[in-house]
Design a protein around this motif. Structure first.
Motif, PDB file in Angstrom:
ATOM      1  N   ASN A  65       0.839  -1.185   0.000  1.00 20.60           N
ATOM      2  CA  ASN A  65       0.000   0.000   0.000  1.00 20.60           C
ATOM      3  C   ASN A  65       0.885   1.250   0.000  1.00 20.60           C
ATOM      4  OD1 ASN A  65      -2.648   1.512   0.560  1.00 20.60           O
ATOM      5  ND2 ASN A  65      -1.285   2.293   2.144  1.00 20.60           N
ATOM      6  N   GLU A  66       0.742   2.069  -1.035  1.00 20.09           N
ATOM      7  CA  GLU A  66       1.391   3.383  -1.087  1.00 20.09           C
ATOM      8  C   GLU A  66       2.878   3.338  -0.761  1.00 20.09           C
ATOM      9  OE1 GLU A  66      -0.770   6.255   1.193  1.00 20.09           O
ATOM     10  OE2 GLU A  66      -2.525   6.165  -0.106  1.00 20.09           O
ATOM     11  N   PRO A  67       3.677   2.672  -1.591  1.00 17.13           N
ATOM     12  CA  PRO A  67       5.126   2.651  -1.316  1.00 17.13           C
ATOM     13  C   PRO A  67       5.754   4.053  -1.265  1.00 17.13           C
ATOM     14  CG  PRO A  67       4.625   1.760  -3.512  1.00 17.13           C
ATOM     15  CD  PRO A  67       3.326   1.876  -2.778  1.00 17.13           C
ATOM     16  N   TRP A  68       5.114   5.048  -1.896  1.00 19.06           N
ATOM     17  CA  TRP A  68       5.637   6.414  -1.803  1.00 19.06           C
ATOM     18  C   TRP A  68       5.708   6.841  -0.337  1.00 19.06           C
ATOM     19  CZ3 TRP A  68       4.176  11.139   0.163  1.00 19.06           C
ATOM     20  CH2 TRP A  68       4.997  12.232  -0.201  1.00 19.06           C
ATOM     21  N   CYS A  69       4.656   6.546   0.413  1.00 16.64           N
ATOM     22  CA  CYS A  69       4.639   6.946   1.829  1.00 16.64           C
ATOM     23  C   CYS A  69       5.725   6.205   2.603  1.00 16.64           C
ATOM     24  CB  CYS A  69       3.263   6.695   2.438  1.00 16.64           C
ATOM     25  SG  CYS A  69       1.959   7.744   1.731  1.00 16.64           S
ATOM     26  N   LEU A  88      -1.071   2.326  -5.330  1.00 16.84           N
ATOM     27  CA  LEU A  88      -0.234   3.529  -5.343  1.00 16.84           C
ATOM     28  C   LEU A  88      -1.054   4.760  -4.968  1.00 16.84           C
ATOM     29  CD1 LEU A  88       1.668   2.931  -8.723  1.00 16.84           C
ATOM     30  CD2 LEU A  88       2.411   2.282  -6.413  1.00 16.84           C
ATOM     31  N   ASN A  89      -0.404   5.698  -4.267  1.00 14.38           N
ATOM     32  CA  ASN A  89      -1.020   7.021  -4.101  1.00 14.38           C
ATOM     33  C   ASN A  89      -0.412   7.904  -5.178  1.00 14.38           C
ATOM     34  OD1 ASN A  89       1.418   6.798  -2.395  1.00 14.38           O
ATOM     35  ND2 ASN A  89       1.026   8.927  -1.844  1.00 14.38           N
ATOM     36  N   LEU A  90      -1.065   7.936  -6.329  1.00  9.54           N
ATOM     37  CA  LEU A  90      -0.546   8.733  -7.444  1.00  9.54           C
ATOM     38  C   LEU A  90      -0.960  10.179  -7.232  1.00  9.54           C
ATOM     39  CD1 LEU A  90      -1.187   6.211 -10.328  1.00  9.54           C
ATOM     40  CD2 LEU A  90       0.970   6.751  -9.177  1.00  9.54           C
ATOM     41  N   HIS A  91       0.042  11.037  -7.062  1.00  3.27           N
ATOM     42  CA  HIS A  91      -0.255  12.450  -6.819  1.00  3.27           C
ATOM     43  C   HIS A  91      -0.829  13.068  -8.087  1.00  3.27           C
ATOM     44  CE1 HIS A  91       2.857  11.232  -3.961  1.00  3.27           C
ATOM     45  NE2 HIS A  91       2.285  12.082  -3.130  1.00  3.27           N
ATOM     46  N   GLN A  92      -1.950  13.744  -7.936  1.00  7.34           N
ATOM     47  CA  GLN A  92      -2.567  14.434  -9.062  1.00  7.34           C
ATOM     48  C   GLN A  92      -1.923  15.817  -9.107  1.00  7.34           C
ATOM     49  OE1 GLN A  92      -4.583  13.287 -11.417  1.00  7.34           O
ATOM     50  NE2 GLN A  92      -4.387  15.333 -12.255  1.00  7.34           N
ATOM     51  N   VAL A  93      -0.784  15.902  -9.803  1.00  8.64           N
ATOM     52  CA  VAL A  93       0.068  17.091  -9.760  1.00  8.64           C
ATOM     53  C   VAL A  93      -0.396  18.122 -10.781  1.00  8.64           C
ATOM     54  CG1 VAL A  93       2.425  17.957  -9.873  1.00  8.64           C
ATOM     55  CG2 VAL A  93       2.013  15.591  -9.168  1.00  8.64           C
ATOM     56  N   ARG A  94      -0.517  19.369 -10.312  1.00  5.32           N
ATOM     57  CA  ARG A  94      -0.902  20.461 -11.210  1.00  5.32           C
ATOM     58  C   ARG A  94       0.030  21.641 -11.012  1.00  5.32           C
ATOM     59  NH1 ARG A  94      -6.999  20.618  -9.183  1.00  5.32           N
ATOM     60  NH2 ARG A  94      -7.557  18.503  -9.785  1.00  5.32           N
ATOM     61  N   ARG A 135       6.825  -7.447 -13.561  1.00  8.30           N
ATOM     62  CA  ARG A 135       5.950  -8.609 -13.764  1.00  8.30           C
ATOM     63  C   ARG A 135       4.507  -8.137 -13.901  1.00  8.30           C
ATOM     64  NH1 ARG A 135       9.123 -11.862  -9.788  1.00  8.30           N
ATOM     65  NH2 ARG A 135       9.884 -13.639 -10.966  1.00  8.30           N
ATOM     66  N   PRO A 136       3.752  -8.727 -14.823  1.00  6.18           N
ATOM     67  CA  PRO A 136       2.365  -8.249 -15.013  1.00  6.18           C
ATOM     68  C   PRO A 136       1.519  -8.398 -13.749  1.00  6.18           C
ATOM     69  CG  PRO A 136       3.034  -9.728 -16.798  1.00  6.18           C
ATOM     70  CD  PRO A 136       4.120  -9.789 -15.766  1.00  6.18           C
ATOM     71  N   ILE A 137       0.684  -7.410 -13.511  1.00 10.51           N
ATOM     72  CA  ILE A 137      -0.307  -7.481 -12.426  1.00 10.51           C
ATOM     73  C   ILE A 137      -1.695  -7.481 -13.067  1.00 10.51           C
ATOM     74  CG2 ILE A 137       1.061  -6.468 -10.574  1.00 10.51           C
ATOM     75  CD1 ILE A 137      -0.172  -3.741 -11.258  1.00 10.51           C
ATOM     76  N   ASP A 138      -2.693  -7.896 -12.312  1.00 18.02           N
ATOM     77  CA  ASP A 138      -4.050  -7.996 -12.860  1.00 18.02           C
ATOM     78  C   ASP A 138      -4.820  -6.698 -12.727  1.00 18.02           C
ATOM     79  OD1 ASP A 138      -4.032 -10.875 -13.516  1.00 18.02           O
ATOM     80  OD2 ASP A 138      -3.709 -11.075 -11.358  1.00 18.02           O
ATOM     81  N   VAL A 139      -4.520  -5.958 -11.668  1.00 19.01           N
ATOM     82  CA  VAL A 139      -5.269  -4.732 -11.354  1.00 19.01           C
ATOM     83  C   VAL A 139      -4.292  -3.736 -10.743  1.00 19.01           C
ATOM     84  CG1 VAL A 139      -7.159  -3.751  -9.968  1.00 19.01           C
ATOM     85  CG2 VAL A 139      -7.327  -6.105 -10.760  1.00 19.01           C
ATOM     86  N   LEU A 140      -4.476  -2.439 -11.039  1.00 18.85           N
ATOM     87  CA  LEU A 140      -3.728  -1.400 -10.328  1.00 18.85           C
ATOM     88  C   LEU A 140      -4.668  -0.730  -9.329  1.00 18.85           C
ATOM     89  CD1 LEU A 140      -1.126   0.348  -9.988  1.00 18.85           C
ATOM     90  CD2 LEU A 140      -2.146   1.934 -11.636  1.00 18.85           C
ATOM     91  N   GLY A 141      -4.266  -0.719  -8.062  1.00 14.84           N
ATOM     92  CA  GLY A 141      -5.042  -0.013  -7.040  1.00 14.84           C
ATOM     93  C   GLY A 141      -4.601   1.433  -6.976  1.00 14.84           C
ATOM     94  N   VAL A 142      -5.563   2.352  -6.939  1.00 19.52           N
ATOM     95  CA  VAL A 142      -5.214   3.767  -6.771  1.00 19.52           C
ATOM     96  C   VAL A 142      -5.951   4.343  -5.565  1.00 19.52           C
ATOM     97  CG1 VAL A 142      -4.623   4.207  -9.181  1.00 19.52           C
ATOM     98  CG2 VAL A 142      -6.956   4.549  -8.431  1.00 19.52           C
ATOM     99  N   ASN A 143      -5.208   5.071  -4.747  1.00 13.48           N
ATOM    100  CA  ASN A 143      -5.787   5.797  -3.610  1.00 13.48           C
ATOM    101  C   ASN A 143      -5.788   7.273  -3.963  1.00 13.48           C
ATOM    102  OD1 ASN A 143      -5.716   3.321  -2.361  1.00 13.48           O
ATOM    103  ND2 ASN A 143      -4.148   3.863  -0.859  1.00 13.48           N
ATOM    104  N   LEU A 154      -4.931  -2.007 -18.532  1.00  9.64           N
ATOM    105  CA  LEU A 154      -4.748  -2.274 -17.105  1.00  9.64           C
ATOM    106  C   LEU A 154      -6.018  -1.931 -16.322  1.00  9.64           C
ATOM    107  CD1 LEU A 154      -2.705  -3.047 -14.866  1.00  9.64           C
ATOM    108  CD2 LEU A 154      -2.090  -0.616 -14.757  1.00  9.64           C
ATOM    109  N   PRO A 155      -6.717  -2.942 -15.797  1.00  9.69           N
ATOM    110  CA  PRO A 155      -7.897  -2.638 -14.979  1.00  9.69           C
ATOM    111  C   PRO A 155      -7.503  -1.860 -13.719  1.00  9.69           C
ATOM    112  CG  PRO A 155      -7.883  -4.952 -15.643  1.00  9.69           C
ATOM    113  CD  PRO A 155      -6.530  -4.386 -15.986  1.00  9.69           C
ATOM    114  N   LEU A 156      -8.400  -0.985 -13.287  1.00 10.58           N
ATOM    115  CA  LEU A 156      -8.134  -0.117 -12.136  1.00 10.58           C
ATOM    116  C   LEU A 156      -9.128  -0.409 -11.019  1.00 10.58           C
ATOM    117  CD1 LEU A 156      -7.792   3.215 -14.160  1.00 10.58           C
ATOM    118  CD2 LEU A 156      -5.921   1.706 -13.387  1.00 10.58           C
ATOM    119  N   MET A 157      -8.698  -0.126  -9.807  1.00  5.69           N
ATOM    120  CA  MET A 157      -9.574  -0.262  -8.644  1.00  5.69           C
ATOM    121  C   MET A 157      -9.277   0.934  -7.746  1.00  5.69           C
ATOM    122  SD  MET A 157     -11.516  -2.902  -7.476  1.00  5.69           S
ATOM    123  CE  MET A 157     -11.021  -4.568  -7.091  1.00  5.69           C
ATOM    124  N   VAL A 158     -10.290   1.662  -7.318  1.00  2.34           N
ATOM    125  CA  VAL A 158     -10.067   2.727  -6.328  1.00  2.34           C
ATOM    126  C   VAL A 158     -10.010   2.022  -4.974  1.00  2.34           C
ATOM    127  CG1 VAL A 158     -10.930   4.844  -5.274  1.00  2.34           C
ATOM    128  CG2 VAL A 158     -11.234   4.456  -7.734  1.00  2.34           C
TER     129      VAL A 158
END
Ligand code: GBH
Length: 474
Positions: A171-175, A228-234, A294-302, A373-377
């Motif tokens: 969960n959130e390796p950035w943190c 991942l916690n992908l920062h929505q950077v603006r 390695r391929p993953i089935d789903v990308l989780g995004v927070n 790549l399927p996504l999951m919130v």
């Protein structure tokens, strides 16, 4: 049969998964029971001055003892899935060697109860609680930690693989890397730029090796993912300086993970921005990138809030509210001179700007860059200053408004082509909010800590109706 929703109700695809999430150290408590040993968060929270009010996860929401009631509550709310994390030091106390069966039993019993209630268990292997013994020999900046994580993944997969079909490595390796080893506002509280980047690479490697271990141990139907916690950077303005600030923060906040995980390489601009801090050629060994990608089935995004940046003309280092406690050290290793701004909108109790469009942009952006790549919130939610009324109710209209706006953003992203498979509200329960301790409440269910009484907030009832109808109120 009557149709409960008018034809105009904005609805979600059939099979969309509705859930809620927690994490082990934030809810379980029972910190020293059944053979569990300290993780870095036990050590950190017991160090004076690190967590607000001296709060610790010793008892937390006592989920370890109350999981049956909590599963019953989830069933009452009609939740379809529960995302929890496994406490590494509960099942493998030294971070290596054989499993502690009593520790694994907790997760066996929890998942049995979920399945019996018709709720899909979604297991996260690592939500920030490294066994202290592994930190003592170097922690994430030390390469061997990645191998230890792969062994641990194998051990948990063998114990729970017959009943858990959806797995998330980290969960959130950035943190873990940037707040744990950069700004030091999270455990283990180190402030070392080189260690931060080394930690990031070894977290990536740990993920890749764990995916290999999961694939080997689990049935072929099992799904693997990372969150991942992908920062929505603006950029603050349209000027070239602010565009450069956004590029740098996107590199060290997002592409340091999405590059190797999804595209098989670290971005050239990230390597250039941080070349003075770490020897990437020595850090990244032959074969690492193949394992990491390695391929993953789903990308989780927070997603919680956007990140607005600028490059101050005077080059002065900025001070900022990063939402995770004050630190003299920036988490933005190699880009400490960039300034951060609050979007000009309503704020949550964390002082995070509320901006649901950021979630739409995030999901549609990923759909464009990684169309297959399927996504999951895997997390979305908000803290507000909740309280129990004299009638024993918790009214939280701001949280309902937040959830409504963000779920509508998810729905619009799906309509615009994003393959979003599900949504997990953060959080099922009020819990230990890391460096903020119990002072911030993210739950759909209120926890009265002195009695451990659970009170579903108005938002929990609202969410239950969304889940039931697979649609937002018209
Ligand atoms: C999640 O972290 C966690 O997975 C969960 O355990 C936690 O309880 C929940 O959110 C609420 O905090 O870092 O300077 O860019 C969220 C961590 C918070 C990291 C917002 C990024 C943005 C400010 N994120 N933060 S900054």
């Amino acid at each position: 049969e009557t149709t409960a929703q008018p034809a105009s109700a904005p609805s979600f695809p059939a099979g969309f998964v509705w859930g809620a999430a927690t994490a082990a150290y934030q809810v379980e408590g029972a910190a020293a029971e059944d053979g569990r040993t300290p993780s870095i968060w036990d050590t950190f929270s017991h160090t004076p001055g690190k967590v607000r009010n001296g709060d610790t996860g010793d008892i937390a929401a006592d989920h370890y003892h109350r999981y049956r009631d909590d599963v019953a509550l989830m069933k009452d709310l009609g939740l379809q899935a529960y995302r929890f994390s496994v406490s590494w030091s509960r099942v493998q106390p030294t971070g290596r060697g054989p499993a502690v069966e009593r520790g694994l039993d907790f997760y066996r019993h929890l998942t049995d109860a979920l399945l019996e209630a018709g709720i899909t268990p979604v297991a996260t292997l690592y939500h920030w609680d490294l066994p202290q013994e592994l930190e003592d020999v170097g922690g994430w900046p030390h390469r061997d930690t990645a191998h230890r994580f792969a062994d641990y993944a194998d051990l948990v997969a063998r114990a729970l693989g017959d009943r858990v079909g959806m797995w998330t490595t980290l969960n959130e390796p950035w943190c873990s890397a940037f707040l744990g080893y950069g700004s030091g506002v999270h455990a283990p509280g180190r402030t070392d730029p080189a260690a931060t980047l080394r930690a990031a690479h070894h977290l990536n490697l740990a993920h890749g090796q764990a995916v290999g271990a999961l694939r080997a141990a689990l049935p072929s139907t099992a799904q693997t993912s990372v969150t991942l916690n992908l920062h929505q950077v603006r950029p603050l303005t349209d000027g070239p300086e602010d565009a450069e600030a956004a590029r740098r923060i996107d590199a060290v906040g997002n592409r340091i993970f999405t590059g190797p995980l999804l595209d098989g390489a670290y971005p050239e601009d990230l390597l250039a921005d941080t070349a003075h801090l770490v020897d990437w050629d020595a850090l990244v060994r032959d074969g690492d990138l193949a394992e990491i990608s390695r391929p993953i089935d789903v990308l989780g995004v927070n997603y919680y809030s956007p990140t607005v940046v600028s490059l101050p003309a005077d080059g002065a280092a900025s001070t900022r509210n990063d939402g995770h406690g004050a630190s003299d050290h920036s988490p933005w290793t190699g880009s400490e001179h960039i300034a951060f701004h609050l979007a000009n909108t309503e704020l949550t109790a964390m002082n995070w700007a509320i901006d649901a469009d950021g979630l739409h942009t995030l999901l549609t952006g990923l759909a464009a860059s990684h169309p297959r790549l399927p996504l999951m919130v895997t997390e979305n939610g908000a803290a507000f200053d909740d309280y129990v009324s004299p009638e024993g109710r918790v009214a939280d209209p701001q949280r309902i408004a937040y959830l409504h706006a963000h779920l509508d953003a998810v729905r619009r992203a799906i309509a615009d082509g994003a393959d979003v498979r599900g949504y997990f509200l953060w959080s099922l329960l009020d819990n230990f909010e890391w460096s903020y301790g119990y002072s911030k409440r993210f739950g759909a269910v209120y926890v009265d800590y002195p009695t451990q009484r659970r009170i579903p907030k108005a938002s929990a009832h609202w969410y239950a109706e969304v889940v039931r109808s697979n649609a937002l109120p018209a």
